[in-house]
Design a protein around this motif. Structure first.
Motif, short mmCIF file in Angstrom:
data_model
loop_
_atom_site.label_atom_id
_atom_site.label_comp_id
_atom_site.label_asym_id
_atom_site.label_seq_id
_atom_site.Cartn_x
_atom_site.Cartn_y
_atom_site.Cartn_z
N THR A 196 0.79 -1.23 0.00
CA THR A 196 0.00 0.00 0.00
C THR A 196 0.82 1.28 0.00
O THR A 196 0.45 2.23 -0.67
CB THR A 196 -0.95 0.04 1.21
N THR A 197 1.90 1.34 0.76
CA THR A 197 2.66 2.58 0.91
C THR A 197 3.80 2.63 -0.10
O THR A 197 4.69 1.77 -0.06
CB THR A 197 3.24 2.70 2.32
N PRO A 198 3.79 3.61 -1.02
CA PRO A 198 4.91 3.72 -1.97
C PRO A 198 6.22 3.85 -1.20
O PRO A 198 6.31 4.66 -0.27
CB PRO A 198 4.60 5.02 -2.73
N SER A 199 7.19 3.01 -1.55
CA SER A 199 8.43 3.04 -0.79
C SER A 199 9.63 2.86 -1.70
O SER A 199 9.52 2.39 -2.82
CB SER A 199 8.41 1.97 0.30
N LEU A 200 10.79 3.23 -1.15
CA LEU A 200 12.04 3.09 -1.87
C LEU A 200 13.13 2.67 -0.90
O LEU A 200 12.97 2.82 0.31
CB LEU A 200 12.40 4.40 -2.58
N ARG A 201 14.19 2.17 -1.45
CA ARG A 201 15.35 1.79 -0.63
C ARG A 201 16.54 2.61 -1.07
O ARG A 201 16.75 2.84 -2.26
CB ARG A 201 15.66 0.31 -0.79
N HIS A 202 17.32 3.03 -0.07
CA HIS A 202 18.56 3.75 -0.33
C HIS A 202 19.49 3.49 0.84
O HIS A 202 19.10 3.64 2.00
CB HIS A 202 18.30 5.26 -0.48
N GLY A 203 20.70 3.10 0.54
CA GLY A 203 21.70 2.86 1.59
C GLY A 203 21.27 1.81 2.58
O GLY A 203 21.59 1.91 3.76
N GLY A 204 20.50 0.82 2.14
CA GLY A 204 20.04 -0.25 3.02
C GLY A 204 18.84 0.11 3.87
O GLY A 204 18.38 -0.71 4.67
N ASN A 205 18.30 1.30 3.73
CA ASN A 205 17.13 1.73 4.51
C ASN A 205 15.91 1.87 3.60
O ASN A 205 16.04 2.21 2.43
CB ASN A 205 17.40 3.08 5.19
#
Length: 140
Positions: free
Chosen positions: A78-87
């Motif tokens: 449901t929540t648009p998300s992304l990953r960067h630097g392992g987070n």
């Protein structure tokens, strides 16, 4: 979109496709600007993202209705998300930070009424919603 905005992003090292997507212009416009500035051709392929905002712009897409939709993954569907630097980051929170230059307070959600809109100018945090309620009450 102004040539100055394209020029600024070219000098910052963004790729042609990212600039085109971010500024809602054609890739041809970006390439012509690159040529006019006598900059070398952009390197094809994915570039390493320096910040969560860089990742955001590679996955955000303008719509014809003036909103933006997320082309990346959604956390828990449901929540648009992304990953960067392992987070993992909420695309809503990153969009808010892009637009307002500060970390959001509480939950961030579209304030434009368009479900899933991630346009940086369309998202609101709890502090903004509380302020609106304080001014106008619950009769919105």
């Amino acid at each position: 979109m102004s040539r100055a905005a394209i020029e600024q992003l070219l000098h910052a090292g963004y790729g042609d496709r990212t600039i085109a997507r971010r500024l809602a212009v054609s890739i041809g416009t970006v390439r012509r600007t690159r040529t006019l500035l006598r900059l070398p051709a952009g390197r094809p392929g994915p570039k390493a993202a320096g910040t969560p905002a860089d990742v955001f712009w590679t996955r955000a897409r303008h719509t014809d209705s003036g909103h933006m939709e997320w082309t990346g993954t959604a956390h828990r569907g449901t929540t648009p998300s992304l990953r960067h630097g392992g987070n993992r980051y909420s695309a809503y929170r990153v969009a808010f930070t892009i637009a307002h230059g500060r970390a959001p307070v509480g939950r961030v959600e579209p304030g434009c009424g368009h479900p899933g809109c991630i346009h940086p100018q369309h998202v609101e945090d709890r502090a903004m919603r509380d302020q609106y309620t304080a001014i106008f009450g619950d009769a919105a």
